[in-house]
Design an enzyme around this catalytic site. Sequence first.
Site, mmCIF file in Angstrom:
data_model
loop_
_atom_site.group_PDB
_atom_site.id
_atom_site.type_symbol
_atom_site.label_atom_id
_atom_site.label_comp_id
_atom_site.label_asym_id
_atom_site.label_seq_id
_atom_site.Cartn_x
_atom_site.Cartn_y
_atom_site.Cartn_z
ATOM 1 N N ASN A 7 0.866 -1.181 0.000
ATOM 2 C CA ASN A 7 0.000 0.000 0.000
ATOM 3 C C ASN A 7 0.905 1.234 0.000
ATOM 4 O OD1 ASN A 7 -1.869 1.978 0.400
ATOM 5 N ND2 ASN A 7 -2.773 1.094 2.247
ATOM 6 N N LYS A 14 3.550 0.805 2.856
ATOM 7 C CA LYS A 14 3.291 -0.241 3.847
ATOM 8 C C LYS A 14 3.371 -1.586 3.147
ATOM 9 C CE LYS A 14 -0.129 2.384 6.365
ATOM 10 N NZ LYS A 14 -1.558 2.565 6.373
ATOM 11 N N ARG A 87 -2.272 -2.060 -3.756
ATOM 12 C CA ARG A 87 -3.550 -1.379 -3.557
ATOM 13 C C ARG A 87 -3.567 -0.135 -4.442
ATOM 14 N NH1 ARG A 87 -5.183 2.829 0.997
ATOM 15 N NH2 ARG A 87 -7.394 2.899 0.534
ATOM 16 N N HIS A 176 -13.026 1.706 -0.229
ATOM 17 C CA HIS A 176 -12.991 0.600 0.752
ATOM 18 C C HIS A 176 -13.535 -0.701 0.174
ATOM 19 C CE1 HIS A 176 -13.278 3.676 4.298
ATOM 20 N NE2 HIS A 176 -12.015 3.388 4.039
ATOM 21 N N HIS A 202 -17.737 -0.307 7.358
ATOM 22 C CA HIS A 202 -16.286 -0.149 7.560
ATOM 23 C C HIS A 202 -16.095 1.204 8.241
ATOM 24 C CE1 HIS A 202 -11.929 -0.422 6.249
ATOM 25 N NE2 HIS A 202 -12.053 0.843 6.604
ATOM 26 N N ILE A 203 -15.850 1.159 9.551
ATOM 27 C CA ILE A 203 -15.744 2.418 10.287
ATOM 28 C C ILE A 203 -14.371 2.500 10.939
ATOM 29 C CG2 ILE A 203 -17.205 3.980 11.621
ATOM 30 C CD1 ILE A 203 -19.090 1.808 12.151
ATOM 31 N N GLY A 204 -13.476 3.183 10.241
ATOM 32 C CA GLY A 204 -12.151 3.457 10.787
ATOM 33 C C GLY A 204 -11.995 4.960 10.793
ATOM 34 N N ASN A 205 -10.791 5.428 10.557
ATOM 35 C CA ASN A 205 -10.605 6.864 10.425
ATOM 36 C C ASN A 205 -11.414 7.364 9.223
ATOM 37 O OD1 ASN A 205 -9.561 9.302 11.166
ATOM 38 N ND2 ASN A 205 -7.809 9.081 9.786
ATOM 39 N N GLY A 206 -11.275 6.647 8.104
ATOM 40 C CA GLY A 206 -12.214 6.814 6.991
ATOM 41 C C GLY A 206 -13.358 5.850 7.246
ATOM 42 N N ARG A 235 -13.130 13.865 8.048
ATOM 43 C CA ARG A 235 -13.937 14.248 6.876
ATOM 44 C C ARG A 235 -15.385 14.495 7.277
ATOM 45 N NH1 ARG A 235 -12.028 9.197 3.814
ATOM 46 N NH2 ARG A 235 -9.855 9.678 3.409
ATOM 47 N N ILE A 326 -12.750 1.496 14.418
ATOM 48 C CA ILE A 326 -13.850 1.836 15.329
ATOM 49 C C ILE A 326 -14.886 0.709 15.365
ATOM 50 C CG2 ILE A 326 -15.714 3.497 15.747
ATOM 51 C CD1 ILE A 326 -13.843 5.642 14.455
ATOM 52 N N GLU A 328 -14.490 -2.402 14.914
ATOM 53 C CA GLU A 328 -13.996 -3.589 15.614
ATOM 54 C C GLU A 328 -13.797 -3.351 17.109
ATOM 55 O OE1 GLU A 328 -10.398 -4.881 13.552
ATOM 56 O OE2 GLU A 328 -11.436 -4.584 11.650
ATOM 57 N N GLU A 378 -7.592 -6.121 4.541
ATOM 58 C CA GLU A 378 -7.433 -5.732 3.134
ATOM 59 C C GLU A 378 -6.132 -6.290 2.550
ATOM 60 O OE1 GLU A 378 -8.344 -1.916 4.866
ATOM 61 O OE2 GLU A 378 -9.242 -1.302 2.967
HETATM 62 P P1 ADP Z 1 -7.683 3.914 8.969
HETATM 63 O O1 ADP Z 1 -7.179 2.578 8.476
HETATM 64 O O2 ADP Z 1 -8.853 4.455 8.211
HETATM 65 O O3 ADP Z 1 -6.617 4.931 9.222
HETATM 66 P P2 ADP Z 1 -8.435 2.420 11.329
HETATM 67 O O4 ADP Z 1 -9.309 1.388 10.725
HETATM 68 O O5 ADP Z 1 -7.115 2.004 11.846
HETATM 69 O O6 ADP Z 1 -8.291 3.675 10.404
HETATM 70 O O7 ADP Z 1 -9.264 3.083 12.539
HETATM 71 C C1 ADP Z 1 -8.746 4.120 13.301
HETATM 72 C C2 ADP Z 1 -9.801 4.510 14.330
HETATM 73 O O8 ADP Z 1 -10.072 3.389 15.172
HETATM 74 C C3 ADP Z 1 -9.364 5.656 15.234
HETATM 75 O O9 ADP Z 1 -10.413 6.586 15.371
HETATM 76 C C4 ADP Z 1 -9.130 4.944 16.549
HETATM 77 O O10 ADP Z 1 -9.370 5.785 17.634
HETATM 78 C C5 ADP Z 1 -10.162 3.851 16.497
HETATM 79 N N1 ADP Z 1 -9.849 2.823 17.495
HETATM 80 C C6 ADP Z 1 -8.792 1.987 17.536
HETATM 81 N N2 ADP Z 1 -8.817 1.247 18.675
HETATM 82 C C7 ADP Z 1 -9.903 1.635 19.375
HETATM 83 C C8 ADP Z 1 -10.479 1.276 20.623
HETATM 84 N N3 ADP Z 1 -9.943 0.342 21.384
HETATM 85 N N4 ADP Z 1 -11.630 1.901 20.999
HETATM 86 C C9 ADP Z 1 -12.195 2.854 20.237
HETATM 87 N N5 ADP Z 1 -11.696 3.244 19.049
HETATM 88 C C10 ADP Z 1 -10.575 2.658 18.628
#
Ligand code: ADP
Length: 391
Positions: A7, A14, A87, A176, A202-206, A235, A326, A328, A378
């Site tokens: 990536n 990465k 990717r 995603h 899919h709830i992460g930073n994005g 965002r 988030i 997970e 991924e």
């Molecule tokens: P990306 O790959 O889009 O950069 P990730 O999928 O790694 O993002 O998700 C990052 C998000 O997950 C951040 O907002 C982080 O705070 C949140 N996160 C990671 N671990 C925890 C946790 N134990 N509790 C709550 N949120 C978490």
Amino acid sequence: MKILSINAGSSSLKFSLFNMKDESVIASGIFERIGIDGSYTIKFNGEKIKEDAKLDTHVDAVNILLEKLISLKIVESLDEIEGVGHRVVQGKDIFDKSVIVDEEVMKKLESIKSFAPLHNPANMLGIEAFMKSLPHAKNTVVFDTAFHQTMNKETYLYPVPYEWYEKYGIRKYGAHGTSHRYIAETLEKKLNTNKFKLISCHIGNGASITAIKDGKCIDTSMGFTPLAGVMMGTRSGDIDPSLLPPVMEAENKDINQIINDLNKHSGILGLSGISSDMRDLTEAYNQGNERAILTMNKYARRITDYIAQYYVLLEGADNIVFTAGIGENSFIVRKLVCDNLKCLGVKIDDEKNKNCHGEALISTDNSKVKVYVIPTNEELMIARDTLELIK
Ligand code: ADP
């Protein structure tokens, strides 16, 4: 067979090296600050190496990576690495699946570069670096957008002048896709069928939400770019574009600066004024901070909006899956969202939700919709596609 999953970003690269016999990760890591100064981290065998290195270009990063794989005895010979999967963020409507890289593919990638100006050129630098430094290995490209190519026209068109689509390719492409496909395929293996209706979150930073029927994407929340859809770490997600001119005028900003604000200074960070990181927001929320409570509720609300929309589109859903950082890890976000969905018969078991680690079913036996937590992968999906293509 060993496969590298790559990536590449504008200043980072990465990697994960997989042994495809059992899909185990042999080594992983990141090269950072390429073109600035440079450092890298390599994890293998329970060890972690972090060093500074002069990384002028992506080729430098790839050369050091390959040299380290040998000197750290991670592989005996580079010939063991038969495939490198890359990717790629944007494949437009030109790529609806992963492909082996050849001259034709590179030309097509070049032609769509401007559709993801921050990402696609960086992804291409990664491909070119491996073509140069690991010439025997086959390179493949795996697109974030490909899974969403099954959306129909009514779904992917915006209600704007049709010529914008015809002349400039303005439409929804989504993102995603590799993660949502991984989730759909994981659930398919678990349930032994792909005949199900799934809302994948899919709830992460994005963050993006996707409606999937019989293994195919029906609709997804991201749009022409990943700025659309639900609210994210930094965002905004969907907004009324007419709010831009008064802010631009008042703050004396041009369109690029204001789009940057929507990408980098909005979402959880913008609304809370605390942080873009869910862990920080959760801490403030638990302490009763008013802006944190507002932000958390708004965040859950935006995810709920999309799940509800897709529930109707799919004419009911069999499964909801939460994934990424988030999805997970945050039982609070999952709880708030699922509580918002009570009227659809969604019920989660609070204990299962709170105590889940890794893959878990968190809905109650009498919930109308099954709710799962499934960690995404991924990198593995990219490696699997690569293996499939070069086999
Ligand atoms: P990306 O790959 O889009 O950069 P990730 O999928 O790694 O993002 O998700 C990052 C998000 O997950 C951040 O907002 C982080 O705070 C949140 N996160 C990671 N671990 C925890 C946790 N134990 N509790 C709550 N949120 C978490």
